[in-house]
Design an enzyme around this catalytic site. Structure first.
Site, PDB file in Angstrom:
ATOM      1  N   LYS A   1       0.878  -1.171   0.000  1.00 34.73           N
ATOM      2  CA  LYS A   1       0.000   0.000   0.000  1.00 34.73           C
ATOM      3  C   LYS A   1       0.911   1.215   0.000  1.00 34.73           C
ATOM      4  O   LYS A   1       1.636   1.460   0.955  1.00 34.73           O
ATOM      5  CB  LYS A   1      -0.918   0.014   1.220  1.00 34.73           C
ATOM      6  CG  LYS A   1      -1.786   1.268   1.294  1.00 34.73           C
ATOM      7  CD  LYS A   1      -2.519   1.398   2.612  1.00 34.73           C
ATOM      8  CE  LYS A   1      -3.206   2.752   2.694  1.00 34.73           C
ATOM      9  NZ  LYS A   1      -3.838   2.977   4.014  1.00 34.73           N
TER      10      LYS A   1
ATOM     11  N   ALA B   1      -9.671   5.556   3.681  1.00 32.82           N
ATOM     12  CA  ALA B   1      -9.558   6.695   4.602  1.00 32.82           C
ATOM     13  C   ALA B   1     -10.815   7.558   4.628  1.00 32.82           C
ATOM     14  O   ALA B   1     -11.430   7.818   3.596  1.00 32.82           O
ATOM     15  CB  ALA B   1      -8.350   7.568   4.282  1.00 32.82           C
TER      16      ALA B   1
ATOM     17  N   THR C   1      -9.273   3.433  11.651  1.00 30.57           N
ATOM     18  CA  THR C   1      -9.685   4.205  12.823  1.00 30.57           C
ATOM     19  C   THR C   1     -11.132   3.969  13.196  1.00 30.57           C
ATOM     20  O   THR C   1     -11.469   3.880  14.390  1.00 30.57           O
ATOM     21  CB  THR C   1      -9.438   5.702  12.571  1.00 30.57           C
ATOM     22  OG1 THR C   1      -8.091   5.893  12.118  1.00 30.57           O
ATOM     23  CG2 THR C   1      -9.657   6.512  13.834  1.00 30.57           C
TER      24      THR C   1
END
Length: 269
Positions: free
Chosen positions: A105, A192, A215
């Site tokens: 990545k 993201a 997250t």
């Protein structure tokens, strides 16, 4: 008779994956919580940063690597924290040796405040890594021209953000993301900025091929339950996309036809 839906694998660089969810491995309260989240979500790959302390074999905290191996999920190393092209390439080469994989990545950060990718140098870094034999999944913005240039240098998939890393705000520019999906034919994963399972479902309904999360799961009150919710949302969004949504209407439309029904059904109450 029980009908089984045909398999619908995610295909990246010719390799198939049963899941369309990729999961990050940082910021979890404990290794046990990470393990529970991965087991619940059953992701296609788990990302790991080479620079993370103890994240590679032989490190003082090698238990992290042992945990990933025990889970049996492919590891996707990333170049998180890299700001220069050569720095990212060197990190990727080290990751290939340590993790024994040519998957990477590619993160090349251009701004420390927003963690926005360096759009001016990302294409160069991606092209050099591909020529070096890597399967590159580049973290990028939703810019159409940038993504097309990444495809032009050999990226067989791209990973545009929905919003800045860690914000959980969901798709900040739906028009650009939908335009990007319509214009490019390669697999695309949103990477993201997703914070809710509904965000993941939405981008899958738009036709994206998968999502990468960290997250939103790691900082949830119950990360394992949230991982499961995201996995379910990704599947639901994909199923909805394949089913074909009805066209939106400007005016109300009766769900029950009038023709062919008894006349007393037509009279006002």
């Amino acid at each position: 008779m029980t009908l089984h839906a045909p398999p619908d694998p995610l295909v990246l660089y010719g390799q198939t994956f049963a899941s369309r969810l990729l999961l990050g491995s940082s910021r979890y309260p404990s290794p046990a919580v990470l393990e529970a989240a991965v087991r619940r979500a059953q992701p296609a790959m788990v990302t790991a940063a080479l620079r993370r302390q103890g994240s590679h074999p032989g490190a003082s905290g090698g238990g992290f690597w042992e945990l990933l191996r025990a889970l049996g999920v492919p590891v996707l190393p990333n170049t998180a924290g890299c700001h220069g092209v050569q720095e990212a390439i060197t990190t990727a080469q080290m990751a290939r040796e340590l993790f024994n994989t040519s998957w990477i990545k590619l993160e090349l950060i251009g701004d420390d405040y927003t963690l926005q990718p360096d759009t001016l140098n990302l294409v160069d870094a991606a092209g050099r890594l591909i020529r070096d034999g890597f399967q590159v999944l580049p973290y990028c913005t939703e810019d159409l021209v940038l993504c097309q240039r990444l495809v032009d240098v050999g990226c067989q998939a791209v990973m545009p953000w929905a919003a800045p890393i860690g914000t959980g705000r969901g798709p900040a520019n739906p028009y650009a993301l939908q335009t990007l999906r319509e214009r490019l034919a390669v697999p695309m994963l949103v990477d993201a900025g997703l914070g809710l399972p509904s965000h993941a479902c939405q981008v899958m309904e738009w036709g994206y091929d998968g999502v990468l999360l960290n997250t939103a799961v790691a900082l949830a009150q119950d990360p394992a339950a949230m991982a499961g919710a995201f996995a379910d949302a990704v599947r639901a969004g994909r199923a909805a996309r394949q089913a074909g949504a009805m066209a939106a209407q400007d005016a109300a439309q009766p769900s029950t036809p009038v023709l062919g029904t008894p006349f007393w059904h037509h009279a006002p109450a």
